[in-house]
Design an enzyme around this catalytic site. Structure first.
Site, PDB file in Angstrom:
ATOM      1  N   HIS A 110     -15.200 -17.132   1.315  1.00 12.46           N
ATOM      2  CA  HIS A 110     -15.599 -17.969   2.454  1.00 12.46           C
ATOM      3  C   HIS A 110     -16.689 -17.316   3.310  1.00 12.46           C
ATOM      4  O   HIS A 110     -16.871 -17.681   4.458  1.00 12.46           O
ATOM      5  CB  HIS A 110     -14.371 -18.301   3.324  1.00 12.46           C
ATOM      6  CG  HIS A 110     -13.419 -19.248   2.652  1.00 12.46           C
ATOM      7  ND1 HIS A 110     -12.122 -19.433   3.069  1.00 12.46           N
ATOM      8  CD2 HIS A 110     -13.572 -20.056   1.572  1.00 12.46           C
ATOM      9  CE1 HIS A 110     -11.536 -20.320   2.271  1.00 12.46           C
ATOM     10  NE2 HIS A 110     -12.393 -20.710   1.359  1.00 12.46           N
ATOM     11  N   GLU A 205       6.608 -16.410   6.381  1.00  8.72           N
ATOM     12  CA  GLU A 205       7.489 -17.569   6.202  1.00  8.72           C
ATOM     13  C   GLU A 205       7.055 -18.320   4.945  1.00  8.72           C
ATOM     14  O   GLU A 205       6.030 -17.984   4.355  1.00  8.72           O
ATOM     15  CB  GLU A 205       7.366 -18.490   7.424  1.00  8.72           C
ATOM     16  CG  GLU A 205       5.923 -18.926   7.659  1.00  8.72           C
ATOM     17  CD  GLU A 205       5.706 -19.628   8.988  1.00  8.72           C
ATOM     18  OE1 GLU A 205       6.444 -19.338   9.942  1.00  8.72           O
ATOM     19  OE2 GLU A 205       4.787 -20.472   9.024  1.00  8.72           O
TER      20      GLU A 205
END
Ligand code: NAD
Length: 237
Positions: A110, A205
């Site tokens: 990116h 998570e």
């Protein structure tokens, strides 16, 4: 001794979080208080170049106050131990923390905050100061033509051919600290799986792409990554 695996690692903003670089999708879904539509698209740059330049100038300046953390350093150590041919690091991050940690076989898909690109002559150069409207392009000398060398939403990521080749040759694919919301990076796990790679996700998570992974390690990258790297190095001395 088992043959050395070919490992492909994809990192996201989460790997730099413990260095003090804010992630993109924190609880507010903004990047440092801005909507992506306002700072990270070609349209935003056309509409308000000053706002976009200021945003990236601030991100670039902030790099001076952060250091690679244990996860960046462990990934560089892994490459040193197994060799560049066996460890390919693909990062979605525009910071330079993997570079500073010492990773060599590294692709910034990116773009990079520490590079600028001329929109006219298209040359890319190292850039570690603010981009000002008066900054001349070091190649064509025009002023007002430099933009951050960042892949904005709607633009084509860099190194896609090299990345696909690495993924198709991978024995192990590891994603660290990425939310799995940005494509094509979010689809890399599928390509690696199709090529027969084992897959591991490291995250604080479960992410949007967790179901695609065979193995999950939940916790901070600065703790999990060095432990995993030690395991790999011990298995392939
Ligand atoms: P994201 O912000 O969308 O997601 C970050 C992920 O990292 C989340 O899933 C989060 O749970 C996890 N995470 C946060 N802290 C962690 C930790 N300490 N250890 C392990 N996991 C942790 O990031 P993304 O998926 O990389 O997508 C964001 C896009 O925005 C990228 O394309 C990138 O170019 C850009 N961005 C870059 C930077 C940077 O260069 N450091 C920072 C912000 C945004």
């Amino acid at each position: 001794m088992a043959a050395k695996p070919r490992i492909v690692i994809l990192t996201g903003a989460g790997v730099s979080a413990e260095s003090g670089v804010p992630t993109f999708r924190g609880s507010d879904g903004l990047w440092e208080g801005h909507r992506i539509e306002d700072v990270a698209t070609p349209r935003a740059f056309e509409r308000n170049p000053a706002l976009v330049q200021t945003f990236y100038n601030q991100r670039r300046a902030a790099l001076k106050n952060v250091q690679p953390n244990a996860a960046h350093l462990a990934l560089a150590e892994l490459e040193k131990a197994l060799g560049e041919r066996h460890v390919t690091l693909i990062t979605q991050n525009v910071d330079d923390l993997h570079d500073r940690a010492g990773s060599q076989n590294l692709m910034h898909m990116h773009g990079e905050l520490l590079k600028a690109r001329c929109v006219v002559c298209e040359n890319v150069c190292h850039w570690d100061e603010d981009i000002q409207p008066t900054s001349p392009c070091p190649f064509c000398q025009r002023t007002g033509t430099l933009r951050p060398h960042i892949v904005w939403f709607g633009e084509m990521p860099l190194y896609m051919e090299e990345i696909e080749t690495a993924l198709y040759g991978a024995d192990l694919f590891v994603a660290i600290g990425t939310s799995g919301k940005v494509y094509p990076a979010a689809g890399f796990v599928r390509l690696a799986k199709a090529a027969g790679a084992h897959t591991i996700e490291f995250n604080l998570e479960r992410s949007d792409i967790s179901p695609e992974f065979k193995e999950h390690r939940i916790g901070p990258a600065g703790h999990l990554v060095p432990t995993w790297v030690e395991e790999v190095i011990q298995a392939h001395p």
